[in-house]
Design a protein around this motif. Structure first.
Motif, PDB file in Angstrom:
ATOM      1  N   PRO A  40       0.835  -1.208   0.000  1.00  0.00           N
ATOM      2  CA  PRO A  40       0.000   0.000   0.000  1.00  0.00           C
ATOM      3  C   PRO A  40       0.867   1.254   0.000  1.00  0.00           C
ATOM      4  N   ASP A  41       0.252   2.375  -0.307  1.00  0.00           N
ATOM      5  CA  ASP A  41       0.996   3.630  -0.446  1.00  0.00           C
ATOM      6  C   ASP A  41       1.735   4.017   0.824  1.00  0.00           C
ATOM      7  N   ASP A  42       1.094   3.875   1.999  1.00  0.00           N
ATOM      8  CA  ASP A  42       1.765   4.311   3.228  1.00  0.00           C
ATOM      9  C   ASP A  42       2.955   3.412   3.573  1.00  0.00           C
ATOM     10  N   TYR A  43       2.878   2.139   3.201  1.00  0.00           N
ATOM     11  CA  TYR A  43       3.986   1.198   3.415  1.00  0.00           C
ATOM     12  C   TYR A  43       5.193   1.619   2.582  1.00  0.00           C
ATOM     13  N   LEU A  44       4.952   1.893   1.307  1.00  0.00           N
ATOM     14  CA  LEU A  44       6.029   2.310   0.419  1.00  0.00           C
ATOM     15  C   LEU A  44       6.594   3.662   0.837  1.00  0.00           C
ATOM     16  N   GLN A  45       5.725   4.577   1.221  1.00  0.00           N
ATOM     17  CA  GLN A  45       6.178   5.911   1.625  1.00  0.00           C
ATOM     18  C   GLN A  45       7.043   5.834   2.872  1.00  0.00           C
ATOM     19  N   HIS A  46       6.689   4.960   3.806  1.00  0.00           N
ATOM     20  CA  HIS A  46       7.487   4.828   5.029  1.00  0.00           C
ATOM     21  C   HIS A  46       8.882   4.302   4.709  1.00  0.00           C
ATOM     22  N   ILE A  47       8.973   3.346   3.808  1.00  0.00           N
ATOM     23  CA  ILE A  47      10.284   2.830   3.408  1.00  0.00           C
ATOM     24  C   ILE A  47      11.090   3.915   2.711  1.00  0.00           C
ATOM     25  N   MET A  48      10.460   4.666   1.823  1.00  0.00           N
ATOM     26  CA  MET A  48      11.154   5.735   1.100  1.00  0.00           C
ATOM     27  C   MET A  48      11.690   6.797   2.051  1.00  0.00           C
ATOM     28  N   THR A  49      10.955   7.045   3.122  1.00  0.00           N
ATOM     29  CA  THR A  49      11.353   8.088   4.077  1.00  0.00           C
ATOM     30  C   THR A  49      12.375   7.597   5.082  1.00  0.00           C
ATOM     31  N   GLU A  50      12.158   6.402   5.632  1.00  0.00           N
ATOM     32  CA  GLU A  50      12.985   5.921   6.737  1.00  0.00           C
ATOM     33  C   GLU A  50      14.102   4.964   6.309  1.00  0.00           C
ATOM     34  N   TYR A  51      13.887   4.234   5.219  1.00  0.00           N
ATOM     35  CA  TYR A  51      14.867   3.221   4.809  1.00  0.00           C
ATOM     36  C   TYR A  51      15.129   3.292   3.300  1.00  0.00           C
ATOM     37  N   PRO A  52      15.432   4.472   2.750  1.00  0.00           N
ATOM     38  CA  PRO A  52      15.553   4.605   1.295  1.00  0.00           C
ATOM     39  C   PRO A  52      16.651   3.745   0.687  1.00  0.00           C
ATOM     40  N   GLU A  53      17.700   3.472   1.459  1.00  0.00           N
ATOM     41  CA  GLU A  53      18.808   2.681   0.926  1.00  0.00           C
ATOM     42  C   GLU A  53      18.458   1.216   0.763  1.00  0.00           C
ATOM     43  N   THR A  54      17.331   0.782   1.341  1.00  0.00           N
ATOM     44  CA  THR A  54      16.943  -0.625   1.220  1.00  0.00           C
ATOM     45  C   THR A  54      16.094  -0.899  -0.018  1.00  0.00           C
ATOM     46  N   LEU A  55      15.758   0.127  -0.759  1.00  0.00           N
ATOM     47  CA  LEU A  55      15.054  -0.065  -2.026  1.00  0.00           C
ATOM     48  C   LEU A  55      16.052  -0.479  -3.088  1.00  0.00           C
ATOM     49  N   PRO A  56      15.738  -1.495  -3.880  1.00  0.00           N
ATOM     50  CA  PRO A  56      16.654  -1.885  -4.956  1.00  0.00           C
ATOM     51  C   PRO A  56      16.736  -0.799  -6.021  1.00  0.00           C
ATOM     52  N   ALA A  57      17.828  -0.811  -6.768  1.00  0.00           N
ATOM     53  CA  ALA A  57      18.096   0.248  -7.740  1.00  0.00           C
ATOM     54  C   ALA A  57      16.949   0.487  -8.715  1.00  0.00           C
ATOM     55  N   PRO A  58      16.324  -0.544  -9.302  1.00  0.00           N
ATOM     56  CA  PRO A  58      15.218  -0.269 -10.224  1.00  0.00           C
ATOM     57  C   PRO A  58      14.069   0.488  -9.554  1.00  0.00           C
ATOM     58  N   ALA A  59      13.760   0.147  -8.304  1.00  0.00           N
ATOM     59  CA  ALA A  59      12.693   0.841  -7.582  1.00  0.00           C
ATOM     60  C   ALA A  59      13.102   2.277  -7.268  1.00  0.00           C
ATOM     61  N   ARG A  60      14.351   2.476  -6.879  1.00  0.00           N
ATOM     62  CA  ARG A  60      14.836   3.829  -6.600  1.00  0.00           C
ATOM     63  C   ARG A  60      14.722   4.706  -7.843  1.00  0.00           C
ATOM     64  N   ALA A  61      15.073   4.141  -8.988  1.00  0.00           N
ATOM     65  CA  ALA A  61      14.986   4.898 -10.230  1.00  0.00           C
ATOM     66  C   ALA A  61      13.533   5.220 -10.581  1.00  0.00           C
ATOM     67  N   ALA A  62      12.658   4.225 -10.449  1.00  0.00           N
ATOM     68  CA  ALA A  62      11.250   4.415 -10.796  1.00  0.00           C
ATOM     69  C   ALA A  62      10.566   5.429  -9.884  1.00  0.00           C
ATOM     70  N   LEU A  63      10.999   5.461  -8.619  1.00  0.00           N
ATOM     71  CA  LEU A  63      10.386   6.349  -7.628  1.00  0.00           C
ATOM     72  C   LEU A  63      11.154   7.654  -7.449  1.00  0.00           C
ATOM     73  N   SER A  64      12.233   7.833  -8.230  1.00  0.00           N
ATOM     74  CA  SER A  64      13.088   9.029  -8.148  1.00  0.00           C
ATOM     75  C   SER A  64      13.661   9.208  -6.745  1.00  0.00           C
ATOM     76  N   VAL A  65      14.037   8.093  -6.123  1.00  0.00           N
ATOM     77  CA  VAL A  65      14.651   8.133  -4.796  1.00  0.00           C
ATOM     78  C   VAL A  65      16.163   8.261  -4.949  1.00  0.00           C
ATOM     79  N   THR A  66      16.727   9.303  -4.396  1.00  0.00           N
ATOM     80  CA  THR A  66      18.175   9.515  -4.458  1.00  0.00           C
ATOM     81  C   THR A  66      18.807   9.603  -3.081  1.00  0.00           C
ATOM     82  N   ALA A  67      17.978   9.553  -2.027  1.00  0.00           N
ATOM     83  CA  ALA A  67      18.488   9.690  -0.663  1.00  0.00           C
ATOM     84  C   ALA A  67      19.482   8.579  -0.342  1.00  0.00           C
ATOM     85  N   GLU A  68      20.595   8.960   0.244  1.00  0.00           N
ATOM     86  CA  GLU A  68      21.638   7.997   0.601  1.00  0.00           C
ATOM     87  C   GLU A  68      21.187   7.094   1.731  1.00  0.00           C
ATOM     88  N   GLY A  69      20.395   7.641   2.644  1.00  0.00           N
ATOM     89  CA  GLY A  69      19.984   6.865   3.806  1.00  0.00           C
ATOM     90  C   GLY A  69      20.970   7.019   4.947  1.00  0.00           C
TER      91      GLY A  69
END
Length: 206
Positions: A40-69
């Protein structure tokens, strides 16, 4: 949220069902195209905010996540877990982290940035803990987690609001009976029903 100590910790950060399974009986990626894991959206948003480095590279690219973590700079993975990515054509899902794969059967790394480790996982983890850096993320799978059971300093469980009845447990079916106590040091419930639970190994245990 607990503060990170000066010595690096081994953190088993993993998604689990309510009945304690990290994958179905076939061991396939539960978040893959035919997976059963709800995102769900809140699950993904929490990971993006608190654990961005645990997203695999394809997901980081798709979600425009650049945070080092701020939590992890190293990820540890067993061969079977790693081969899920290989089957999808991904030789290094975490190029933004130091990536170690434990295997006695892979003799050449499919990616120059992925380090193969054939030696004792416990010895390697103890070596990594003495190095400078952020905490060490144990991604799985269950057999590697079993091998490193006594070395895990913290559990971060992404508990999904579902049961599956059978599958691959948090620790391998080969695990031995070894009770260990944990202290709940952080928790985040989400409206979608997921829970993020952080347990730190009890201080009276070595």
């Amino acid at each position: 949220m607990d503060e990170r100590p000066s010595v690096r910790r081994l953190v088993y950060y993993i998604a689990t069902t309510l009945d304690g399974f990290i994958a179905g009986p076939d061991g396939a990626d539960p978040t893959g195209p035919n997976g059963f894991w709800p995102i769900p959206d809140d699950y993904l948003q929490h990971i993006m905010t608190e654990y961005p480095e645990t997203l695999p590279a394809p997901a980081r690219a798709a979600l425009s996540v650049t945070a080092e973590g701020t939590r992890f700079d190293t990820v540890l993975e067993g061969r079977r877990s790693y081969e899920i990515g290989l089957a999808a054509g991904i030789t290094d899902a975490y190029p933004h982290l130091r990536h170690l794969v434990f295997s006695r059967t892979l003799h050449e790394s499919p990616d120059p940035a992925v380090e193969l480790v054939a030696d004792d996982p416990v010895a390697k983890v103890r070596e990594l803990k003495q190095e400078d850096g952020k905490d060490i993320w144990l991604i799985g799978g269950a057999e590697l987690a079993n091998s490193l059971y006594a070395e895990i300093d913290q559990l971060i469980l992404k508990v999904g609001s579902l049961t599956i009845g059978a599958g691959i447990p948090l620790f391998s079916h080969k695990s031995t009976f070894e009770p260990r106590r944990w202290e709940l040091t952080d928790h985040t419930p989400l409206k979608s029903g997921a829970l993020f639970l952080t347990y730190t190994r009890a201080t009276d245990q070595t």
